[in-house]
Design an enzyme around this catalytic site. Structure first.
Site, short mmCIF file in Angstrom:
data_model
loop_
_atom_site.label_atom_id
_atom_site.label_comp_id
_atom_site.label_asym_id
_atom_site.label_seq_id
_atom_site.Cartn_x
_atom_site.Cartn_y
_atom_site.Cartn_z
N TYR A 56 13.82 2.90 -14.77
CA TYR A 56 12.49 2.34 -15.06
C TYR A 56 12.56 1.28 -16.17
O TYR A 56 11.76 0.35 -16.17
CB TYR A 56 11.49 3.45 -15.39
N ARG A 59 13.24 -1.81 -14.24
CA ARG A 59 12.05 -2.30 -13.53
C ARG A 59 11.07 -2.95 -14.52
O ARG A 59 10.46 -3.96 -14.23
CB ARG A 59 11.32 -1.15 -12.82
N HIS A 111 -0.48 5.35 -9.25
CA HIS A 111 0.88 5.88 -9.41
C HIS A 111 1.46 5.57 -10.79
O HIS A 111 2.67 5.63 -10.98
CB HIS A 111 1.79 5.32 -8.30
N SER A 180 2.48 0.61 3.63
CA SER A 180 2.96 1.13 4.91
C SER A 180 2.19 2.37 5.36
O SER A 180 2.36 2.83 6.48
CB SER A 180 4.45 1.48 4.80
N ASN A 204 -1.70 -6.93 6.23
CA ASN A 204 -0.33 -6.45 6.04
C ASN A 204 0.61 -7.36 6.81
O ASN A 204 0.19 -8.17 7.64
CB ASN A 204 -0.22 -5.01 6.56
P1 OAD Z 1 6.19 0.36 1.32
O1 OAD Z 1 7.49 -0.25 0.94
O2 OAD Z 1 6.22 1.70 1.99
O3 OAD Z 1 5.41 -0.62 2.29
C1 OAD Z 1 5.28 -1.98 2.03
C2 OAD Z 1 4.39 -2.59 3.09
O4 OAD Z 1 4.19 -3.95 2.76
C3 OAD Z 1 4.95 -2.53 4.51
O5 OAD Z 1 3.91 -2.18 5.41
C4 OAD Z 1 5.42 -3.99 4.76
O6 OAD Z 1 5.29 -4.38 6.11
C5 OAD Z 1 4.42 -4.76 3.91
N1 OAD Z 1 4.92 -6.06 3.42
C6 OAD Z 1 6.19 -6.42 3.08
N2 OAD Z 1 6.23 -7.68 2.65
C7 OAD Z 1 4.96 -8.16 2.73
C8 OAD Z 1 4.35 -9.42 2.43
N3 OAD Z 1 5.04 -10.45 1.95
N4 OAD Z 1 3.01 -9.54 2.65
C9 OAD Z 1 2.28 -8.50 3.12
N5 OAD Z 1 2.80 -7.28 3.41
C10 OAD Z 1 4.12 -7.12 3.22
O7 OAD Z 1 5.29 0.39 -0.01
P2 OAD Z 1 3.98 1.23 -0.33
O8 OAD Z 1 3.16 1.45 0.88
O9 OAD Z 1 3.35 0.57 -1.50
O10 OAD Z 1 5.23 5.72 -4.72
O11 OAD Z 1 4.60 2.61 -0.80
C11 OAD Z 1 3.73 3.62 -1.24
C12 OAD Z 1 4.36 4.45 -2.33
O12 OAD Z 1 5.62 4.97 -1.88
C13 OAD Z 1 4.73 3.69 -3.57
O13 OAD Z 1 3.67 3.54 -4.46
C14 OAD Z 1 5.80 4.53 -4.17
C15 OAD Z 1 6.60 4.74 -2.92
O14 OAD Z 1 7.54 5.68 -2.90
C16 OAD Z 1 5.70 6.23 -5.86
O15 OAD Z 1 6.61 5.74 -6.48
C17 OAD Z 1 4.97 7.47 -6.29
#
Ligand code: OAD
Length: 238
Positions: A56, A59, A111, A180, A204
């Site tokens: 972290y 990051r 988060h 996602s 998305n």
């Molecule tokens: P993900 O990595 O699961 O999903 C990212 C999403 O963004 C996917 O649907 C991609 O298609 C989309 N994407 C990628 N590039 C993009 C762009 N340039 N424009 C638009 N969309 C794009 O990330 P999260 O859904 O945020 O939790 O993940 C949810 C949680 O899981 C996070 O907060 C984290 C993780 O593990 C914790 O750390 C508690």
């Protein structure tokens, strides 16, 4: 143009992808070369705190790089908040600070945030900008206690869920951006808002597989400003 509606927006890692921050699930399931169980669980912190602190810290340091800055999608959401005449709430799953830097104010980082540390004893949070390790002590306890990154790890409860759920029940419009839909409870927000009568929209790169009334697909820095212009008009440019 302004907008008289109650709006809840949920963002995920996709909105920050074009700002140079990696998403979670687009890299063979690895987050910056680590499996999530190595760095994002309470068990990982208990087993190898030094690794988790280091991860972290890296990051957090990345957020200070000159090239890491809010993109047009973050800025468009700040403009939407200003134009909204109803209740507005932006809920982000992201732990970066790009929404704050873009000017969003009604914001819940469900988060947690890289730029905060949490006392292991009192659970109070403090803003930090530098590195954190097991020798960094709190100022709230006597004797001072160690601190952890203020990140919600798997198996822990996201922040301010009551406030989020009550906003979702009052929402006229729910917009999910760059997520996602694989991690609950956030993945259930669209359904909750829909049950309460909100229109639901997904912006998305690709369809998430969750049910929405409408969707617009492509890079966030194009799709989000375009969609927001369709709501509030051409009066702003990003
Ligand atoms: P993900 O990595 O699961 O999903 C990212 C999403 O963004 C996917 O649907 C991609 O298609 C989309 N994407 C990628 N590039 C993009 C762009 N340039 N424009 C638009 N969309 C794009 O990330 P999260 O859904 O945020 O939790 O993940 C949810 C949680 O899981 C996070 O907060 C984290 C993780 O593990 C914790 O750390 C508690």
């Amino acid at each position: 143009m302004s907008l008289k509606a109650n709006i809840v927006v949920l963002t995920g890692a996709g909105i920050s992808a074009e700002s140079g921050l990696k998403t979670f699930r687009d890299n063979n399931g690895l987050w910056e070369q680590h499996r999530v169980e190595e760095v994002a669980t309470p068990e990982a912190f208990a087993a190898n705190p030094a690794l988790v602190y280091r991860f972290y810290n890296a990051r957090r340091a990345q957020l200070k790089q000159d090239d890491i800055k809010p993109n047009a999608a973050h800025l468009a959401l700040a403009a939407l908040e200003k134009a909204c005449l109803g209740d507005f709430l932006l809920v982000t799953q992201n732990v970066d600070n790009l929404h704050q830097r873009a000017g969003s104010e009604q914001l819940i980082a469900m988060h947690g945030q890289l730029n905060q540390a949490r006392c292991l004893k009192s659970h109070k949070t403090v803003v930090i900008s530098g590195d954190l390790d097991s020798t960094t002590l709190c100022q709230c306890c006597q004797p001072p206690s160690a601190m952890r990154p203020d990140i919600v790890w798997f198996g822990e409860i996201p922040k301010q869920m009551n406030k989020i759920e009550s906003a979702l029940r009052r929402a006229d419009l729910f917009i999910a951006i760059g997520t996602s839909g694989q991690v609950y409870p956030a993945a259930g927000f669209a359904q909750l808002a829909a049950h309460s009568g909100a229109k639901t929209v997904e912006l998305n790169m690709e369809k998430s597989g969750l049910a929405f009334d409408a969707g617009h697909y492509g890079p966030a820095s194009n799709v989000v400003p375009e969609y927001i212009r369709s709501l509030i008009g051409d009066g702003y440019r990003v």
